[in-house]
Design a protein around this motif. Structure first.
Motif, mmCIF file in Angstrom:
data_model
loop_
_atom_site.group_PDB
_atom_site.id
_atom_site.type_symbol
_atom_site.label_atom_id
_atom_site.label_comp_id
_atom_site.label_asym_id
_atom_site.label_seq_id
_atom_site.Cartn_x
_atom_site.Cartn_y
_atom_site.Cartn_z
ATOM 1 N N MET A 116 1.917 -25.660 -30.047
ATOM 2 C CA MET A 116 1.820 -24.547 -29.105
ATOM 3 C C MET A 116 3.231 -24.208 -28.612
ATOM 4 O O MET A 116 4.148 -25.033 -28.669
ATOM 5 C CB MET A 116 0.914 -24.921 -27.940
ATOM 6 N N ALA A 117 3.423 -22.994 -28.118
ATOM 7 C CA ALA A 117 4.744 -22.514 -27.712
ATOM 8 C C ALA A 117 5.390 -23.412 -26.659
ATOM 9 O O ALA A 117 6.595 -23.671 -26.724
ATOM 10 C CB ALA A 117 4.649 -21.079 -27.205
ATOM 11 N N ASN A 118 4.607 -23.905 -25.692
ATOM 12 C CA ASN A 118 5.211 -24.755 -24.669
ATOM 13 C C ASN A 118 5.713 -26.072 -25.264
ATOM 14 O O ASN A 118 6.716 -26.619 -24.807
ATOM 15 C CB ASN A 118 4.257 -24.996 -23.491
ATOM 16 N N THR A 119 5.058 -26.570 -26.299
ATOM 17 C CA THR A 119 5.508 -27.781 -26.985
ATOM 18 C C THR A 119 6.822 -27.513 -27.709
ATOM 19 O O THR A 119 7.761 -28.311 -27.637
ATOM 20 C CB THR A 119 4.439 -28.276 -27.984
ATOM 21 N N VAL A 120 6.898 -26.381 -28.402
ATOM 22 C CA VAL A 120 8.121 -26.008 -29.118
ATOM 23 C C VAL A 120 9.255 -25.808 -28.109
ATOM 24 O O VAL A 120 10.374 -26.289 -28.306
ATOM 25 C CB VAL A 120 7.914 -24.743 -29.978
ATOM 26 N N ALA A 121 8.979 -25.124 -26.998
ATOM 27 C CA ALA A 121 10.000 -24.893 -25.969
ATOM 28 C C ALA A 121 10.513 -26.212 -25.400
ATOM 29 O O ALA A 121 11.715 -26.371 -25.162
ATOM 30 C CB ALA A 121 9.432 -24.013 -24.860
ATOM 31 N N LYS A 122 9.622 -27.174 -25.200
ATOM 32 C CA LYS A 122 10.033 -28.487 -24.685
ATOM 33 C C LYS A 122 10.923 -29.198 -25.699
ATOM 34 O O LYS A 122 11.941 -29.806 -25.331
ATOM 35 C CB LYS A 122 8.818 -29.344 -24.337
ATOM 36 N N MET A 123 10.572 -29.130 -26.983
ATOM 37 C CA MET A 123 11.396 -29.762 -28.015
ATOM 38 C C MET A 123 12.782 -29.114 -28.061
ATOM 39 O O MET A 123 13.789 -29.806 -28.234
ATOM 40 C CB MET A 123 10.710 -29.681 -29.376
ATOM 41 N N ILE A 124 12.833 -27.803 -27.905
ATOM 42 C CA ILE A 124 14.114 -27.090 -27.879
ATOM 43 C C ILE A 124 14.955 -27.598 -26.705
ATOM 44 O O ILE A 124 16.128 -27.924 -26.865
ATOM 45 C CB ILE A 124 13.890 -25.565 -27.779
ATOM 46 N N ALA A 143 14.811 -23.548 -34.206
ATOM 47 C CA ALA A 143 14.126 -22.905 -33.086
ATOM 48 C C ALA A 143 15.018 -22.908 -31.855
ATOM 49 O O ALA A 143 15.649 -23.914 -31.533
ATOM 50 C CB ALA A 143 12.820 -23.627 -32.786
ATOM 51 N N LYS A 144 15.057 -21.759 -31.174
ATOM 52 C CA LYS A 144 15.783 -21.604 -29.925
ATOM 53 C C LYS A 144 14.901 -20.822 -28.973
ATOM 54 O O LYS A 144 13.943 -20.168 -29.400
ATOM 55 C CB LYS A 144 17.095 -20.834 -30.141
ATOM 56 N N GLU A 145 15.263 -20.863 -27.714
ATOM 57 C CA GLU A 145 14.540 -20.063 -26.726
ATOM 58 C C GLU A 145 15.550 -19.210 -25.979
ATOM 59 O O GLU A 145 16.598 -19.691 -25.557
ATOM 60 C CB GLU A 145 13.777 -20.956 -25.749
ATOM 61 N N SER A 146 15.231 -17.931 -25.861
ATOM 62 C CA SER A 146 16.106 -17.002 -25.161
ATOM 63 C C SER A 146 15.256 -16.031 -24.357
ATOM 64 O O SER A 146 14.363 -15.381 -24.910
ATOM 65 C CB SER A 146 16.963 -16.231 -26.176
ATOM 66 N N MET A 147 15.510 -15.961 -23.089
ATOM 67 C CA MET A 147 14.797 -15.051 -22.186
ATOM 68 C C MET A 147 13.277 -15.192 -22.331
ATOM 69 O O MET A 147 12.551 -14.197 -22.405
ATOM 70 C CB MET A 147 15.256 -13.614 -22.396
ATOM 71 N N GLY A 148 12.812 -16.435 -22.429
ATOM 72 C CA GLY A 148 11.382 -16.701 -22.492
ATOM 73 C C GLY A 148 10.743 -16.483 -23.846
ATOM 74 O O GLY A 148 9.537 -16.635 -23.992
ATOM 75 N N LYS A 149 11.520 -16.138 -24.855
ATOM 76 C CA LYS A 149 10.997 -15.918 -26.208
ATOM 77 C C LYS A 149 11.549 -16.986 -27.149
ATOM 78 O O LYS A 149 12.723 -17.343 -27.074
ATOM 79 C CB LYS A 149 11.403 -14.542 -26.745
ATOM 80 N N ILE A 150 10.699 -17.447 -28.032
ATOM 81 C CA ILE A 150 11.141 -18.404 -29.050
ATOM 82 C C ILE A 150 11.605 -17.622 -30.271
ATOM 83 O O ILE A 150 10.927 -16.690 -30.719
ATOM 84 C CB ILE A 150 10.014 -19.383 -29.417
ATOM 85 N N THR A 151 12.769 -18.008 -30.783
ATOM 86 C CA THR A 151 13.277 -17.418 -32.014
ATOM 87 C C THR A 151 13.418 -18.520 -33.053
ATOM 88 O O THR A 151 13.625 -19.686 -32.721
ATOM 89 C CB THR A 151 14.643 -16.726 -31.811
ATOM 90 N N LEU A 152 13.297 -18.121 -34.307
ATOM 91 C CA LEU A 152 13.421 -19.043 -35.433
ATOM 92 C C LEU A 152 14.439 -18.475 -36.405
ATOM 93 O O LEU A 152 14.352 -17.300 -36.776
ATOM 94 C CB LEU A 152 12.076 -19.187 -36.141
ATOM 95 N N THR A 153 15.383 -19.295 -36.801
ATOM 96 C CA THR A 153 16.369 -18.878 -37.789
ATOM 97 C C THR A 153 16.075 -19.623 -39.082
ATOM 98 O O THR A 153 15.932 -20.845 -39.092
ATOM 99 C CB THR A 153 17.804 -19.173 -37.297
ATOM 100 N N ASP A 154 15.955 -18.854 -40.165
ATOM 101 C CA ASP A 154 15.625 -19.454 -41.457
ATOM 102 C C ASP A 154 16.881 -19.950 -42.169
ATOM 103 O O ASP A 154 17.997 -19.809 -41.660
ATOM 104 C CB ASP A 154 14.820 -18.478 -42.322
ATOM 105 N N GLU A 155 16.699 -20.510 -43.346
ATOM 106 C CA GLU A 155 17.810 -21.081 -44.113
ATOM 107 C C GLU A 155 18.776 -20.025 -44.650
ATOM 108 O O GLU A 155 19.876 -20.357 -45.066
ATOM 109 C CB GLU A 155 17.265 -21.924 -45.261
#
Length: 185
Positions: A116-124, A143-155
């Motif tokens: 879930m998003a809160n789990t990903v945000a905590k890991m970040i 994965a990063k978090e910016s202004m309350g949004k999670i972003t993902l950067t691929d390879e």
């Protein structure tokens, strides 16, 4: 109206409110309701915003996998995200001779966990602002978090933003993203 009738009316109203809240807990995707008791494929086929993704999953032979027990987290790009790829990319990937490449692209957006998003945000946060997410296809998403949004950067350096988070499924969760995440090929 006596006191017991008022209490009964209030109880009915509260129950109705709770039922609406329970139904509203899972966001709609592509105008379709997403049901927590249905699996990822059963829900995704109803989203008008994910017809390309569903076609790709079928072409890659991944339907039975994503209907499986899981849990899975799927970062699901919209049709618009697929349309933003260079002209001809989707058509090329959907050709039978490119099934291995298509499978790699698709499995690099699936994680073998219910994240879930809160789990990903905590890991970040716990990792100092960036967390590596390992996809089942062997890819690593940053994965990063910016202004309350999670972003993902691929390879390949492309970045997708989670636009709709935490769409619960019977076998995991879907997070809608605005770009197609690509592996190194």
């Amino acid at each position: 109206m006596n006191k017991s009738m008022i209490i009964s009316a209030v109880a009915v109203a509260m129950a109705a409110s709770n039922a609406v809240t329970a139904l509203a807990a899972n966001p709609k995707i592509g105008g379709a309701a997403m049901y927590e008791d249905k699996n990822i494929v059963e829900n995704a086929v109803n989203s008008k915003d994910h017809t390309t993704l569903v076609a790709a999953v079928k072409a890659a032979g991944l339907v039975s996998t994503l209907e499986g027990k899981g849990p899975f987290t799927v970062f699901a790009p919209t049709n618009e995200a697929f349309e933003a790829l260079p002209k001809g990319t989707v058509e090329t990937l959907l050709k039978p001779e490119n099934k291995a490449q298509l499978t790699k692209v698709l499995t690099c957006r699936v994680v073998a966990a219910d994240a879930m998003a809160n789990t990903v945000a905590k890991m970040i946060k716990d990792d100092g602002g960036e967390h590596d997410i390992r996809a089942v296809g062997g890819c690593v998403l940053k994965a990063k978090e910016s202004m309350g949004k999670i972003t993902l950067t691929d390879e390949m350096g492309g970045t997708a933003t989670v636009t709709i988070a935490d769409v619960k499924q019977s076998n995991g969760v879907i997070h809608v993203v605005d770009k197609v995440l690509l592996p190194k090929m």
